[in-house]
Enzyme design. Structure first.
Site, PDB file in Angstrom:
ATOM      1  N   HIS A   7       0.691  18.428 -25.800  1.00 54.85           N
ATOM      2  CA  HIS A   7       0.569  16.992 -25.533  1.00 54.85           C
ATOM      3  C   HIS A   7      -0.694  16.354 -26.111  1.00 54.85           C
ATOM      4  CE1 HIS A   7       3.956  17.673 -22.938  1.00 54.85           C
ATOM      5  NE2 HIS A   7       4.008  16.402 -22.591  1.00 54.85           N
ATOM      6  N   HIS A  20       9.479  11.261 -27.060  1.00 55.44           N
ATOM      7  CA  HIS A  20       8.368  12.000 -26.460  1.00 55.44           C
ATOM      8  C   HIS A  20       8.510  13.497 -26.770  1.00 55.44           C
ATOM      9  CE1 HIS A  20       5.213  13.025 -23.669  1.00 55.44           C
ATOM     10  NE2 HIS A  20       6.024  13.849 -23.026  1.00 55.44           N
ATOM     11  N   ARG A  68      -2.531  22.629 -13.331  1.00 57.37           N
ATOM     12  CA  ARG A  68      -1.607  21.551 -13.734  1.00 57.37           C
ATOM     13  C   ARG A  68      -1.863  21.130 -15.187  1.00 57.37           C
ATOM     14  NH1 ARG A  68       0.925  16.515 -10.274  1.00 57.37           N
ATOM     15  NH2 ARG A  68       2.131  15.692 -11.998  1.00 57.37           N
ATOM     16  N   ARG A  80       0.810  -1.242   0.000  1.00 56.10           N
ATOM     17  CA  ARG A  80       0.000   0.000   0.000  1.00 56.10           C
ATOM     18  C   ARG A  80       0.833   1.277   0.000  1.00 56.10           C
ATOM     19  NH1 ARG A  80      -2.868  -3.078   3.565  1.00 56.10           N
ATOM     20  NH2 ARG A  80      -4.710  -4.019   2.610  1.00 56.10           N
ATOM     21  N   GLU A 112      -4.234  17.951 -10.386  1.00 60.67           N
ATOM     22  CA  GLU A 112      -4.698  18.388 -11.714  1.00 60.67           C
ATOM     23  C   GLU A 112      -6.192  18.715 -11.761  1.00 60.67           C
ATOM     24  OE1 GLU A 112      -2.783  16.441 -15.024  1.00 60.67           O
ATOM     25  OE2 GLU A 112      -4.304  17.201 -16.402  1.00 60.67           O
ATOM     26  N   GLU A 170      10.483  19.714 -23.306  1.00 54.94           N
ATOM     27  CA  GLU A 170       9.651  19.963 -22.112  1.00 54.94           C
ATOM     28  C   GLU A 170      10.071  21.266 -21.423  1.00 54.94           C
ATOM     29  OE1 GLU A 170       6.998  18.294 -21.484  1.00 54.94           O
ATOM     30  OE2 GLU A 170       7.295  16.166 -21.913  1.00 54.94           O
ATOM     31  N   LYS A 218       7.898  23.525 -13.035  1.00 53.53           N
ATOM     32  CA  LYS A 218       7.104  22.320 -12.754  1.00 53.53           C
ATOM     33  C   LYS A 218       6.743  22.279 -11.271  1.00 53.53           C
ATOM     34  CE  LYS A 218       5.503  18.054 -13.546  1.00 53.53           C
ATOM     35  NZ  LYS A 218       5.517  16.891 -14.405  1.00 53.53           N
ATOM     36  N   ASN A 262      -0.020  20.269 -20.127  1.00 57.98           N
ATOM     37  CA  ASN A 262      -0.368  19.442 -21.288  1.00 57.98           C
ATOM     38  C   ASN A 262      -0.262  20.191 -22.613  1.00 57.98           C
ATOM     39  OD1 ASN A 262      -0.887  17.247 -19.664  1.00 57.98           O
ATOM     40  ND2 ASN A 262      -3.026  17.838 -19.342  1.00 57.98           N
ATOM     41  N   HIS A 309       0.714  13.396 -27.879  1.00 54.23           N
ATOM     42  CA  HIS A 309       0.436  12.015 -27.454  1.00 54.23           C
ATOM     43  C   HIS A 309      -0.109  11.182 -28.605  1.00 54.23           C
ATOM     44  CE1 HIS A 309       0.151  12.807 -22.841  1.00 54.23           C
ATOM     45  NE2 HIS A 309       1.339  12.357 -23.186  1.00 54.23           N
ATOM     46  N   LYS A 361       3.289  11.926 -10.221  1.00 54.00           N
ATOM     47  CA  LYS A 361       2.488  11.024 -11.064  1.00 54.00           C
ATOM     48  C   LYS A 361       3.348   9.817 -11.433  1.00 54.00           C
ATOM     49  CE  LYS A 361      -0.724  13.981 -13.612  1.00 54.00           C
ATOM     50  NZ  LYS A 361      -1.111  14.401 -14.975  1.00 54.00           N
TER      51      LYS A 361
HETATM   52  N1  LIG Z   1       5.282  10.924 -14.472  1.00 55.63           N
HETATM   53  C1  LIG Z   1       5.309  12.022 -15.175  1.00 55.63           C
HETATM   54  O1  LIG Z   1       4.866  13.092 -14.730  1.00 55.63           O
HETATM   55  C2  LIG Z   1       5.907  11.989 -16.542  1.00 55.63           C
HETATM   56  C3  LIG Z   1       6.142  13.180 -17.238  1.00 55.63           C
HETATM   57  C4  LIG Z   1       6.756  13.124 -18.478  1.00 55.63           C
HETATM   58  C5  LIG Z   1       7.106  11.884 -19.010  1.00 55.63           C
HETATM   59  N2  LIG Z   1       6.855  10.741 -18.322  1.00 55.63           N
HETATM   60  C6  LIG Z   1       7.224   9.436 -18.870  1.00 55.63           C
HETATM   61  O2  LIG Z   1       8.631   9.410 -19.036  1.00 55.63           O
HETATM   62  C7  LIG Z   1       8.956   8.478 -20.057  1.00 55.63           C
HETATM   63  C8  LIG Z   1       9.990   9.083 -20.961  1.00 55.63           C
HETATM   64  O3  LIG Z   1      11.126   9.417 -20.193  1.00 55.63           O
HETATM   65  P1  LIG Z   1      12.592   9.466 -20.837  1.00 55.63           P
HETATM   66  O4  LIG Z   1      12.574  10.278 -22.055  1.00 55.63           O
HETATM   67  O5  LIG Z   1      13.519   9.803 -19.739  1.00 55.63           O
HETATM   68  O6  LIG Z   1      12.746   7.972 -21.359  1.00 55.63           O
HETATM   69  P2  LIG Z   1      13.637   6.724 -20.930  1.00 55.63           P
HETATM   70  O7  LIG Z   1      13.553   6.464 -19.488  1.00 55.63           O
HETATM   71  O8  LIG Z   1      13.226   5.626 -21.852  1.00 55.63           O
HETATM   72  O9  LIG Z   1      15.125   7.176 -21.277  1.00 55.63           O
HETATM   73  C9  LIG Z   1      15.468   7.481 -22.618  1.00 55.63           C
HETATM   74  C10 LIG Z   1      16.669   6.670 -23.090  1.00 55.63           C
HETATM   75  O10 LIG Z   1      17.849   7.159 -22.461  1.00 55.63           O
HETATM   76  C11 LIG Z   1      18.594   6.068 -21.902  1.00 55.63           C
HETATM   77  N3  LIG Z   1      19.323   6.664 -20.767  1.00 55.63           N
HETATM   78  C12 LIG Z   1      18.819   7.030 -19.557  1.00 55.63           C
HETATM   79  N4  LIG Z   1      19.752   7.700 -18.852  1.00 55.63           N
HETATM   80  C13 LIG Z   1      20.878   7.728 -19.611  1.00 55.63           C
HETATM   81  C14 LIG Z   1      22.168   8.285 -19.424  1.00 55.63           C
HETATM   82  N5  LIG Z   1      22.463   8.996 -18.342  1.00 55.63           N
HETATM   83  N6  LIG Z   1      23.091   8.114 -20.391  1.00 55.63           N
HETATM   84  C15 LIG Z   1      22.761   7.423 -21.532  1.00 55.63           C
HETATM   85  N7  LIG Z   1      21.555   6.905 -21.783  1.00 55.63           N
HETATM   86  C16 LIG Z   1      20.625   7.058 -20.831  1.00 55.63           C
HETATM   87  C17 LIG Z   1      17.559   5.033 -21.586  1.00 55.63           C
HETATM   88  O11 LIG Z   1      18.123   3.735 -21.530  1.00 55.63           O
HETATM   89  C18 LIG Z   1      16.599   5.185 -22.758  1.00 55.63           C
HETATM   90  O12 LIG Z   1      17.090   4.476 -23.873  1.00 55.63           O
HETATM   91  C19 LIG Z   1       7.656   8.141 -20.760  1.00 55.63           C
HETATM   92  O13 LIG Z   1       7.241   6.845 -20.387  1.00 55.63           O
HETATM   93  C20 LIG Z   1       6.682   9.177 -20.246  1.00 55.63           C
HETATM   94  O14 LIG Z   1       5.352   8.695 -20.193  1.00 55.63           O
HETATM   95  C21 LIG Z   1       6.273  10.778 -17.106  1.00 55.63           C
HETATM   96 ZN   LIG Z   2       5.618  15.423 -21.687  1.00 54.13          ZN
END
Ligand SMILES: NC(=O)c1ccc[n+]([C@@H]2O[C@H](COP(=O)([O-])OP(=O)(O)OC[C@H]3O[C@@H](n4cnc5c(N)ncnc54)[C@H](O)[C@@H]3O)[C@@H](O)[C@H]2O)c1
Ligand SMILES: [Zn+2]
Length: 367
Positions: free
Chosen positions: A253, A269, A246, A127, A242, A190, A232, A250, A257, A148
């Protein structure tokens, strides 16, 4: 950058937490963590498997073992497909095998994928147990703040999730040195968005420093991340769940998306959001909300950040546009012939437009 790390505080119902941004923080992790956790706490590092050969996992483990008795780690394969129920189940098994209990903590070392997956597992295991974000991508400055967490279902992204605030966000800018250029561009999208929706000075800073940022200059990255995390943090502190502002996050997005979902794996992304920001700005222009100068300024910056600003011709067919609209409708649960959008009014200010006529969206996508 050398010297003192920069700190921010995020207000959250579950407890306020700090965001610490600086260089060499992995080496100092134990002292940051002992400020919030008892050294007897069992720690489970959930990390992106790609980071092992880069040395970050070992550095973090070595630092933590100086103060904490029980430090475990678990590798998750890199990529969006790891944000699944199956991967969450594997984490629960690993948590149980390591003897984690309600007083234990999960540390997410990686990008947004690891933060979302490990955070989801931490939110649901027994939990909800403590959770610390240790982001290693530029994009994760957005993902790691705000609480989130989510996994994907075959039917769509982030369909199962929770609000689970981290106890701490420890952002070691040095890890960004190994990030591929296109991933830096993705994260920069972003930050540009944060400038558009809230902070004209941040936008101007990126305009002036886009080259050193893309080249991985530590000072420029630290300043950028601090300012962008601040936006942020301010927004989610005011509206954690949200129900109001918040939603401004978007911007770009709704269309972004849809592009991401339909062109899975083709766009990062940030690249999808960049295209989304331009098309959503075009919608705002058609509605007379903003002038062409803003659109041009945004496009120039996105291009300098090596991000795309339009869909290629083959993705502008009637069928392709139907699919995009259908996705937006499902995503926004919009049943009428109109769609909701966050639209720019001027640099630093956006507003919620509850219903944009679908015909306008179609015209813009086909343009
Ligand atoms: N929770 C939230 O509020 C929120 C907000 C925005 C995005 N997201 C989520 O985040 C995800 C995208 O995040 P991301 O772009 O970080 O993707 P990711 O975690 O897939 O990382 C991108 C790539 O970089 C590589 N990588 C990570 N750190 C590295 C480093 N220091 N050196 C070399 N390579 C490295 C990873 O292996 C991957 O191939 C999506 O799933 C999205 O939905 C969540
Ligand atoms: Zn985003």
């Amino acid at each position: 950058m050398t010297g003192t790390p920069k700190e921010l505080t995020v207000t959250a119902q579950q407890g306020d937490y700090k965001v610490v941004i600086g260089t060499g923080l992995l080496q100092q992790a134990s002292s940051w963590l002992t400020s919030i956790l008892n050294p007897k706490t069992s720690l489970m590092i959930v990390y992106d498997a790609k980071l092992e050969s880069l040395g970050y996992v070992k550095t973090l483990e070595q630092s933590l073992k100086k103060e904490f008795v029980n430090v475990y780690s678990f590798a998750v394969e890199s990529g969006e497909s790891s944000k699944s129920l199956q991967h969450a189940a594997r984490l629960y098994s690993a948590f149980l095998a390591a003897g984690l209990d309600r007083r234990s903590a999960v540390l997410a070392l990686g990008g947004g994928v690891i933060g979302d997956l490990a955070g989801f597992a931490a939110a649901t295991f027994m939990r909800g147990i403590d959770f610390v974000q240790i982001p290693t991508t530029l994009l994760a400055h957005d993902a790691s703040i705000g609480g989130k967490v989510a996994i994907n279902l075959p039917e769509g992204k982030n369909l199962v999730g929770a609000f689970h605030a981290p106890r701490l966000v420890l952002y070691d800018v040095a890890t960004l040195q190994t990030l591929p250029l296109y991933e830096r561009s993705s994260g920069l999208a972003e930050a540009i968005k944060h400038g558009v929706i809230y902070d004209p000075e941040l936008f101007a800073y990126i305009e002036e420093h886009v080259e050193p940022i893309l080249l991985g200059d530590s000072d420029a990255l630290t300043h950028l991340l601090y300012q962008s995390c601040k936006v942020k943090a301010k927004i989610v502190s005011q509206d954690e769940r949200e129900s109001g502002i918040r939603a401004f996050l978007n911007f770009g997005h709704t269309i972004g998306h849809a592009i991401e979902a339909l062109q899975y794996g083709y766009y990062t992304h940030g690249a999808a959001v960049a295209i989304g920001m331009i098309y959503e700005t075009k919608i705002a222009r058609r509605l007379g909300k903003i002038d062409v100068e803003f659109e041009d300024r945004l496009r120039v910056l996105l291009e300098k950040a090596q991000l795309p600003t339009s869909l290629p011709a083959e993705q502008k067919s009637k069928e392709a546009i139907d699919a995009l609209i259908e996705h937006m409708r499902r995503d926004k649960k919009a049943h009428s012939r109109s769609l909701p959008f966050i639209l720019p009014e001027r640099l630093g200010t956006v507003s919620f437009e509850a219903s944009v006529d679908e015909a306008v969206v179609r015209q813009v996508l086909a343009d």
